[in-house]
Design a protein around this motif. Structure first.
Motif, PDB file in Angstrom:
ATOM      1  N   ARG A 111       1.977  26.637 -55.063  1.00  0.00           N
ATOM      2  CA  ARG A 111       0.646  27.241 -54.927  1.00  0.00           C
ATOM      3  C   ARG A 111       0.588  28.592 -55.626  1.00  0.00           C
ATOM      4  O   ARG A 111      -0.427  28.931 -56.248  1.00  0.00           O
ATOM      5  CB  ARG A 111       0.303  27.378 -53.439  1.00  0.00           C
ATOM      6  N   CYS A 165      -2.331  29.553 -58.233  1.00  0.00           N
ATOM      7  CA  CYS A 165      -3.479  30.335 -57.769  1.00  0.00           C
ATOM      8  C   CYS A 165      -3.745  31.565 -58.626  1.00  0.00           C
ATOM      9  O   CYS A 165      -4.832  32.147 -58.543  1.00  0.00           O
ATOM     10  CB  CYS A 165      -3.316  30.724 -56.304  1.00  0.00           C
ATOM     11  N   LEU A 201      -7.307  23.355 -62.546  1.00  0.00           N
ATOM     12  CA  LEU A 201      -7.870  22.331 -61.666  1.00  0.00           C
ATOM     13  C   LEU A 201      -6.999  21.072 -61.651  1.00  0.00           C
ATOM     14  O   LEU A 201      -6.766  20.469 -60.594  1.00  0.00           O
ATOM     15  CB  LEU A 201      -9.287  21.992 -62.114  1.00  0.00           C
ATOM     16  N   THR A 217      -3.966  21.754 -59.571  1.00  0.00           N
ATOM     17  CA  THR A 217      -4.317  21.861 -58.155  1.00  0.00           C
ATOM     18  C   THR A 217      -4.278  20.501 -57.489  1.00  0.00           C
ATOM     19  O   THR A 217      -3.682  20.321 -56.415  1.00  0.00           O
ATOM     20  CB  THR A 217      -5.711  22.493 -57.997  1.00  0.00           C
ATOM     21  N   PHE A 218      -4.895  19.511 -58.120  1.00  0.00           N
ATOM     22  CA  PHE A 218      -4.991  18.192 -57.497  1.00  0.00           C
ATOM     23  C   PHE A 218      -3.745  17.332 -57.719  1.00  0.00           C
ATOM     24  O   PHE A 218      -3.428  16.473 -56.896  1.00  0.00           O
ATOM     25  CB  PHE A 218      -6.231  17.464 -58.008  1.00  0.00           C
ATOM     26  N   CYS A 224      -0.347  19.935 -55.909  1.00  0.00           N
ATOM     27  CA  CYS A 224      -0.439  20.556 -54.593  1.00  0.00           C
ATOM     28  C   CYS A 224      -0.857  19.539 -53.542  1.00  0.00           C
ATOM     29  O   CYS A 224      -1.416  18.487 -53.863  1.00  0.00           O
ATOM     30  CB  CYS A 224      -1.432  21.724 -54.618  1.00  0.00           C
ATOM     31  N   THR A 225      -0.577  19.857 -52.296  1.00  0.00           N
ATOM     32  CA  THR A 225      -0.938  18.973 -51.195  1.00  0.00           C
ATOM     33  C   THR A 225      -2.406  19.206 -50.809  1.00  0.00           C
ATOM     34  O   THR A 225      -2.944  20.301 -51.028  1.00  0.00           O
ATOM     35  CB  THR A 225      -0.037  19.224 -49.981  1.00  0.00           C
ATOM     36  N   PRO A 226      -3.073  18.200 -50.225  1.00  0.00           N
ATOM     37  CA  PRO A 226      -4.493  18.347 -49.890  1.00  0.00           C
ATOM     38  C   PRO A 226      -4.805  19.552 -49.016  1.00  0.00           C
ATOM     39  O   PRO A 226      -5.885  20.159 -49.157  1.00  0.00           O
ATOM     40  CB  PRO A 226      -4.816  17.036 -49.164  1.00  0.00           C
ATOM     41  N   GLU A 272      -3.672  22.394 -49.300  1.00  0.00           N
ATOM     42  CA  GLU A 272      -3.677  23.597 -50.128  1.00  0.00           C
ATOM     43  C   GLU A 272      -4.902  23.670 -51.044  1.00  0.00           C
ATOM     44  O   GLU A 272      -5.155  24.722 -51.635  1.00  0.00           O
ATOM     45  CB  GLU A 272      -2.410  23.645 -50.994  1.00  0.00           C
ATOM     46  N   TRP A 273      -5.623  22.588 -51.174  1.00  0.00           N
ATOM     47  CA  TRP A 273      -6.713  22.538 -52.152  1.00  0.00           C
ATOM     48  C   TRP A 273      -7.797  23.575 -51.876  1.00  0.00           C
ATOM     49  O   TRP A 273      -8.263  24.256 -52.798  1.00  0.00           O
ATOM     50  CB  TRP A 273      -7.334  21.140 -52.182  1.00  0.00           C
ATOM     51  N   LEU A 290      -6.944  27.065 -52.921  1.00  0.00           N
ATOM     52  CA  LEU A 290      -6.845  27.225 -54.365  1.00  0.00           C
ATOM     53  C   LEU A 290      -8.212  27.160 -55.043  1.00  0.00           C
ATOM     54  O   LEU A 290      -8.469  27.847 -56.023  1.00  0.00           O
ATOM     55  CB  LEU A 290      -5.932  26.139 -54.941  1.00  0.00           C
ATOM     56  N   LEU A 291      -9.103  26.326 -54.525  1.00  0.00           N
ATOM     57  CA  LEU A 291     -10.435  26.209 -55.103  1.00  0.00           C
ATOM     58  C   LEU A 291     -11.347  27.356 -54.663  1.00  0.00           C
ATOM     59  O   LEU A 291     -12.279  27.719 -55.375  1.00  0.00           O
ATOM     60  CB  LEU A 291     -11.061  24.873 -54.695  1.00  0.00           C
TER      61      LEU A 291
END
Length: 325
Positions: A105, A109, A118, A121-122, A125-127, A129-130, A133-134
């Motif tokens: 992350r 980030c 983006l 991120t997907f 990373c794990t859901p 953490e989304w 990050l978004l």
């Protein structure tokens, strides 16, 4: 507008230990001829100011902590939006990392917003953490009591150029008593993802006319002979150039009592010796001194590092946390 400004202010400021994107983006476009990517073994062990002083080659370290090859590919693709280096060096022991760690992350980030951030991120990373990050304000809104005026200014006005060009200055000492081999575990799925990312890196470099070199940093706790041979064989089979600098560690003139920060990383003394060797190696490989770089900035970097070194040389040696354990 408030949320954008608040996010910029509350996001932790990143000025060392990798992922220093805000400062990297202050470099004048297309003035860097050599770039380094990978894990902390890149940003702790390679000092661009020393390379410039020795060779006149302008370089930059755009690495991140425990960085896997898919993330490294994203870093390279993003970095090439503003620089067109002739050569890039990628620290290759990260081939052995698992596909995700608590530092994944961190790597993402601090990236600029865009396709590369983006996608990583997907994909990496794990859901859970989304969201952070978004929408960074969600992850860092609780930092407001600890903010300093300097952080507020950096968040609103931006950063200046990095005086160390991506290098992290480490002063403390870890006396090395023996050279060891590092057991890094076995992650077959992650290794296959890393191999695919290497193919992507090679394809991108071929398209951009860049020479990629995968290298292993010399260390007192290096990959096992089996792992090193595996990296060499598999990357060579993909057409990559691979160099293991552990094979020449005896030529660096290291003092094992004072040149390491821990068993993996050099402190500033060891990093200077390795960077000097690396600069000469690159010159021997045909990389010419840079033309069109910001000479005043690079002389400032040389002077800044010299001041840090002289100050550290004049202070008593202190043991690092790793040495105290």
């Amino acid at each position: 507008m408030f949320c954008v400004a608040a996010s910029a202010v509350l996001l932790p400021k990143r000025v060392d230990n990798g992922a220093t994107w805000e400062m990297y983006l202050q470099e004048e476009e297309n003035t860097v001829d050599l770039m380094f990517f990978g894990s902390s073994l890149a940003y702790c062990d390679i000092n661009p100011a020393v390379i410039y002083q020795e060779t006149g080659i302008a370089s930059y370290v755009m690495a991140g902590p425990e960085q896997t090859m898919p993330v490294t590919y994203g870093y390279i693709a993003e970095a090439l939006k503003t620089q067109q280096p002739k050569t890039i060096l990628i620290e290759a022991s990260s081939m052995l990392y698992d596909s995700h760690s608590e530092r994944t992350r961190i790597n993402i980030c601090f990236m600029p917003w865009g396709e590369n951030r983006l996608r990583l991120t997907f994909q990496e990373c794990t859901p859970d953490e989304w969201l952070g990050l978004l929408f960074p304000l969600y992850a860092y809104h609780s930092r407001w009591p600890e903010l300093t005026l300097e952080e507020v200014g950096q968040g609103l006005l931006g950063y200046g150029p990095d005086e160390l060009a991506g290098y992290t200055f480490l002063q403390e000492v870890y006396p090395v008593t023996e050279l060891k081999q590092r057991e890094m575990g076995d992650y077959p799925e992650a290794y296959e993802k890393n191999l695919q990312a290497v193919e992507d890196i090679l394809a991108l470099c071929e398209k951009q006319g860049i020479r990629p070199v995968f290298f292993v940093v010399p260390s007192a706790n290096r990959p096992t002979d089996e792992d090193a041979a595996r990296i060499q064989e598999d990357l060579t089979a993909l057409g990559a150039e691979v160099v293991n600098f552990n094979q020449v560690i005896g030529e660096l003139g290291l003092d094992y009592d004072v040149d390491f920060f821990d068993s993996l990383h050099f402190n500033y003394r060891g990093a200077e010796k390795f960077s000097r060797y690396l600069g000469q190696w690159l010159s021997d490989q045909g990389l010419s001194p840079s033309q069109g770089e910001d000479e005043a900035l690079w002389l400032q970097r040389v002077e800044h590092y010299a001041a840090l070194r002289d100050k550290a040389d004049g202070e008593p040696i202190t043991l690092s946390g790793a040495a105290k354990q």
